[in-house]
Motif scaffolding. Structure first.
Motif, PDB file in Angstrom:
ATOM      1  N   GLY A 103       0.822  -1.217   0.000  1.00 28.79           N
ATOM      2  CA  GLY A 103       0.000   0.000   0.000  1.00 28.79           C
ATOM      3  C   GLY A 103       0.852   1.262   0.000  1.00 28.79           C
ATOM      4  N   GLY A 156       4.117  -1.075  -3.798  1.00 30.85           N
ATOM      5  CA  GLY A 156       3.404  -0.043  -3.040  1.00 30.85           C
ATOM      6  C   GLY A 156       3.600   1.308  -3.657  1.00 30.85           C
ATOM      7  N   PRO A 189      -2.009   4.904  -6.615  1.00 32.97           N
ATOM      8  CA  PRO A 189      -2.648   3.627  -6.283  1.00 32.97           C
ATOM      9  C   PRO A 189      -3.446   3.061  -7.454  1.00 32.97           C
ATOM     10  CG  PRO A 189      -3.338   5.391  -4.767  1.00 32.97           C
ATOM     11  CD  PRO A 189      -2.473   6.023  -5.790  1.00 32.97           C
ATOM     12  N   HIS A 190      -3.251   1.773  -7.741  1.00 27.61           N
ATOM     13  CA  HIS A 190      -4.007   1.107  -8.808  1.00 27.61           C
ATOM     14  C   HIS A 190      -4.955   0.049  -8.245  1.00 27.61           C
ATOM     15  CE1 HIS A 190      -0.537   2.652 -11.115  1.00 27.61           C
ATOM     16  NE2 HIS A 190      -1.416   2.769 -12.074  1.00 27.61           N
ATOM     17  N   GLY A 191      -5.068  -0.031  -6.907  1.00 25.62           N
ATOM     18  CA  GLY A 191      -5.876  -1.087  -6.281  1.00 25.62           C
ATOM     19  C   GLY A 191      -5.042  -2.347  -6.113  1.00 25.62           C
ATOM     20  N   ASN A 230      -1.108  -9.817   1.517  1.00 26.30           N
ATOM     21  CA  ASN A 230      -1.325  -8.477   2.068  1.00 26.30           C
ATOM     22  C   ASN A 230      -0.294  -8.280   3.157  1.00 26.30           C
ATOM     23  OD1 ASN A 230      -3.578  -8.434   0.525  1.00 26.30           O
ATOM     24  ND2 ASN A 230      -5.037  -8.184   2.205  1.00 26.30           N
ATOM     25  N   CYS A 231       0.244  -7.080   3.227  1.00 24.51           N
ATOM     26  CA  CYS A 231       1.283  -6.847   4.237  1.00 24.51           C
ATOM     27  C   CYS A 231       0.695  -6.766   5.645  1.00 24.51           C
ATOM     28  CB  CYS A 231       1.973  -5.539   3.871  1.00 24.51           C
ATOM     29  SG  CYS A 231       3.040  -4.968   5.121  1.00 24.51           S
ATOM     30  N   TYR A 235     -18.577 -15.034  -2.990  1.00 20.21           N
ATOM     31  CA  TYR A 235     -17.677 -14.099  -2.306  1.00 20.21           C
ATOM     32  C   TYR A 235     -18.307 -12.709  -2.262  1.00 20.21           C
ATOM     33  CZ  TYR A 235     -13.498 -11.576  -0.959  1.00 20.21           C
ATOM     34  OH  TYR A 235     -12.608 -10.800  -0.267  1.00 20.21           O
ATOM     35  N   GLU A 258     -17.421  -8.792  -0.512  1.00 21.32           N
ATOM     36  CA  GLU A 258     -16.469  -7.997   0.260  1.00 21.32           C
ATOM     37  C   GLU A 258     -17.211  -7.153   1.303  1.00 21.32           C
ATOM     38  OE1 GLU A 258     -13.307  -8.310   0.290  1.00 21.32           O
ATOM     39  OE2 GLU A 258     -12.811  -6.586   1.538  1.00 21.32           O
ATOM     40  N   ASN A 283     -11.849 -14.093   4.050  1.00 23.66           N
ATOM     41  CA  ASN A 283     -10.639 -14.037   3.225  1.00 23.66           C
ATOM     42  C   ASN A 283      -9.490 -13.478   4.077  1.00 23.66           C
ATOM     43  OD1 ASN A 283      -8.691 -13.415   1.326  1.00 23.66           O
ATOM     44  ND2 ASN A 283      -9.869 -11.771   0.356  1.00 23.66           N
ATOM     45  N   GLY A 292      -6.448 -12.592   2.944  1.00 25.09           N
ATOM     46  CA  GLY A 292      -5.503 -11.724   2.215  1.00 25.09           C
ATOM     47  C   GLY A 292      -4.188 -12.426   1.881  1.00 25.09           C
ATOM     48  N   GLN A 301      -5.811  -9.353  11.488  1.00 26.49           N
ATOM     49  CA  GLN A 301      -5.588  -8.241  10.564  1.00 26.49           C
ATOM     50  C   GLN A 301      -5.000  -7.082  11.382  1.00 26.49           C
ATOM     51  OE1 GLN A 301      -9.121  -6.244   9.209  1.00 26.49           O
ATOM     52  NE2 GLN A 301      -8.467  -6.376   7.087  1.00 26.49           N
TER      53      GLN A 301
HETATM   54  N1  GDD Z   1       0.490  -1.551  -4.012  1.00 28.85           N
HETATM   55  C1  GDD Z   1      -0.753  -1.335  -3.655  1.00 28.85           C
HETATM   56  N2  GDD Z   1      -1.516  -0.485  -4.402  1.00 28.85           N
HETATM   57  N3  GDD Z   1      -1.231  -1.970  -2.590  1.00 28.85           N
HETATM   58  C2  GDD Z   1      -2.522  -1.757  -2.259  1.00 28.85           C
HETATM   59  C3  GDD Z   1      -3.363  -0.896  -2.977  1.00 28.85           C
HETATM   60  C4  GDD Z   1      -2.821  -0.220  -4.119  1.00 28.85           C
HETATM   61  O1  GDD Z   1      -3.456   0.575  -4.798  1.00 28.85           O
HETATM   62  N4  GDD Z   1      -4.584  -0.905  -2.397  1.00 28.85           N
HETATM   63  C5  GDD Z   1      -4.494  -1.760  -1.353  1.00 28.85           C
HETATM   64  N5  GDD Z   1      -3.246  -2.263  -1.257  1.00 28.85           N
HETATM   65  C6  GDD Z   1      -2.726  -3.253  -0.301  1.00 28.85           C
HETATM   66  C7  GDD Z   1      -2.905  -2.866   1.156  1.00 28.85           C
HETATM   67  O2  GDD Z   1      -1.736  -2.249   1.667  1.00 28.85           O
HETATM   68  C8  GDD Z   1      -3.131  -4.225   1.803  1.00 28.85           C
HETATM   69  O3  GDD Z   1      -1.904  -4.874   2.072  1.00 28.85           O
HETATM   70  C9  GDD Z   1      -3.856  -5.022   0.711  1.00 28.85           C
HETATM   71  O4  GDD Z   1      -3.506  -4.400  -0.520  1.00 28.85           O
HETATM   72  C10 GDD Z   1      -5.376  -5.055   0.850  1.00 28.85           C
HETATM   73  O5  GDD Z   1      -5.820  -3.752   1.134  1.00 28.85           O
HETATM   74  P1  GDD Z   1      -7.320  -3.255   0.852  1.00 28.85           P
HETATM   75  O6  GDD Z   1      -7.626  -3.423  -0.586  1.00 28.85           O
HETATM   76  O7  GDD Z   1      -7.433  -1.905   1.462  1.00 28.85           O
HETATM   77  O8  GDD Z   1      -8.263  -4.280   1.591  1.00 28.85           O
HETATM   78  P2  GDD Z   1      -8.479  -4.558   3.164  1.00 28.85           P
HETATM   79  O9  GDD Z   1      -7.160  -4.694   3.840  1.00 28.85           O
HETATM   80  O10 GDD Z   1      -9.474  -3.638   3.743  1.00 28.85           O
HETATM   81  O11 GDD Z   1      -9.174  -5.981   3.098  1.00 28.85           O
HETATM   82  C11 GDD Z   1      -8.552  -7.027   2.367  1.00 28.85           C
HETATM   83  O12 GDD Z   1      -7.851  -7.860   3.238  1.00 28.85           O
HETATM   84  C12 GDD Z   1      -8.643  -8.569   4.229  1.00 28.85           C
HETATM   85  C13 GDD Z   1      -7.705  -9.431   5.030  1.00 28.85           C
HETATM   86  O13 GDD Z   1      -6.883  -8.646   5.812  1.00 28.85           O
HETATM   87  C14 GDD Z   1      -9.673  -7.781   1.620  1.00 28.85           C
HETATM   88  O14 GDD Z   1      -9.090  -8.649   0.687  1.00 28.85           O
HETATM   89  C15 GDD Z   1     -10.541  -8.550   2.599  1.00 28.85           C
HETATM   90  O15 GDD Z   1     -11.420  -9.380   1.888  1.00 28.85           O
HETATM   91  C16 GDD Z   1      -9.714  -9.407   3.525  1.00 28.85           C
HETATM   92  O16 GDD Z   1     -10.570 -10.032   4.479  1.00 28.85           O
END
Ligand code: GDD
Length: 403
Positions: free
Chosen positions: A9, A57, A87-89, A113-114, A166, A168, A179, A181, A254
């Protein structure tokens, strides 16, 4: 060959982690004495035939430079930080660097996910994924029905483990299976993201020709090159024999808030007892402090032999802990001074703070964890108990600490 990708992120994400993320990017905040991202990186080491680890990130490159070069040397596996210009998601970010990721012609991509704390059972997950034969496998976990809506909720076939449905973070309860991550994909994930990108671009073009109302909805919509892994990829692919689940029975959390970092630091310390006991402090109370339970002390920290430390305490570089001090369930960050006979419980003491003699810093374990940064507690005159504090008062203390 396998390539691992950790999504880290950027500064606009992880805002709930403030104030801890104001001094260091959230992925580098120490848990059990190691940067948060170090734990998934160490877990990747157990993957057979691992060629590369990428961190993707939109944090400044210089913030990761030092860590990335030291961890590459330590693990003897190339670790590289790839910076998105914006950010591209979570899926869009992965897609932006597909050429780098495919350089090693991997058969599998491990995506993490970090901000999750887990034992990351990656080798077992990889085996299961190969047996399922789908495009992707998700690590899943059962949580309480009340907390499930903070995550992606899903339904899986109990026999085949196929992901059937699924959603969200749904408003109404779907399932207590969520999920985590943590994913394994074949390179076909890139075609799936490409399809979504194409659909988004077509839709954006259609909107451009239509009325004011449509224009309004277009401005609210996410950019056409922004793709979320969960909503845009997992949801539509559920029930199509493409995605499968692997349930962890080990720990998983988380890490979104400062309070969770304290809990996760404790989980990683107790994992060290099994995986890296040499990182844990052992004290005899004569030449070294008395140690209770799982404790990490950085080699440069100075801890008085008459202090008593633990359980779940992590002490960072150059911290000093005076005679008779008592530390329980806390994270002590770099350059902190804890003077004689001070007590710190359920708290995170921020960089360069000083806790005076006979002071007491304590937060209620179940409510808020106290966080103090560059805070000076004077000698015994200053004693504090955060147990009965309201959130507003707590916030005041935090912000005073940051001035
Ligand atoms: N590089 C990059 N660019 N990383 C991103 C971006 C982006 O634009 N957007 C999000 N991330 C990274 C975040 O830092 C994190 O590590 C991961 O992608 C998921 O972030 P989010 O998309 O904000 O989702 P979340 O953390 O609220 O929820 C996700 O994780 C949960 C588990 O911890 C979802 O996948 C949930 O379904 C899941 O339960």
């Amino acid at each position: 060959r396998v390539v691992a990708v950790i999504m880290v992120g950027g500064p606009t994400k992880g805002t709930r982690f403030r104030p801890l993320s104001l001094n260091v990017p959230k992925p580098l905040f120490p848990l059990a004495g190691q940067p948060m991202v170090h734990h998934p990186i160490s877990a990747c080491r157990r993957i057979p035939n691992l060629a590369q680890i990428y961190l993707i990130g939109f944090h400044e490159e210089r913030e990761f430079k030092l860590y990335v070069s030291s961890i590459s040397n330590e693990l003897r596996i190339p670790v590289r930080y790839l910076r998105e210009d914006k950010p591209h998601g979570s899926a869009g970010g992965l897609y932006s660097f597909r050429d780098y990721i495919m350089e090693d012609s991997p058969s599998h991509i491990v995506l993490l996910n970090c901000d999750v704390c887990s034992s990351f059972p990656l080798p077992d997950m990889l085996e299961a994924h190969k047996k399922y034969g789908g495009m992707g496998t998700l690590l899943v976990n059962k949580v309480s029905a009340e907390s499930a809506n903070q995550f992606g909720e899903l339904v899986a076939d109990p026999e085949t483990n196929e992901l059937l449905h699924y959603t969200e973070k749904p408003e109404t309860f779907v399932s207590d299976l969520i999920n985590c991550g943590v994913y394994i994909f074949t390179p076909n994930i890139f075609s799936a993201i490409e399809d979504v990108l194409k659909q988004k671009k077509d839709r954006a073009n259609l909107r451009r020709v239509s009325s004011f109302e449509a224009l309004q909805s277009a401005t609210k919509a996410l950019p056409a090159d922004f793709v979320r892994l969960d909503q845009d990829i997992l949801s539509p692919l559920a029930g199509k024999k493409e995605l499968y689940t692997y349930q962890t029975l080990d720990f998983w959390e988380q890490i979104k808030t400062p309070g969770m970092s304290l809990r996760c630091s404790g989980l990683y310390l107790s994992q060290f007892r099994r995986t890296s006991p040499h990182l844990l402090a052992s004290g005899d109370g004569i030449r070294t402090a008395t140690i209770v339970g799982d404790v990490y002390i950085h080699p440069s920290a100075k801890v008085h032999p008459t202090s008593k430390i633990g359980p779940n305490v992590s002490i960072s570089a150059n911290a000093r802990v005076g005679a008779g001090a008592r530390l329980i369930n806390c994270i002590i960050l770099d350059d902190v001074e804890i003077m004689e006979n001070a007590v710190v419980i359920h708290s995170i003491v921020g960089w360069k703070s000083s806790i005076g003699k006979w002071s007491r810093v304590q937060a209620s374990f179940s409510l808020y964890h106290s966080f103090l940064s560059s805070f000076k507690f004077n000698e015994s005159s200053f004693s504090i108990n955060l147990n009965n504090f309201t959130l507003e008062q707590f916030v005041k203390i935090t912000s005073v600490g940051l001035m």
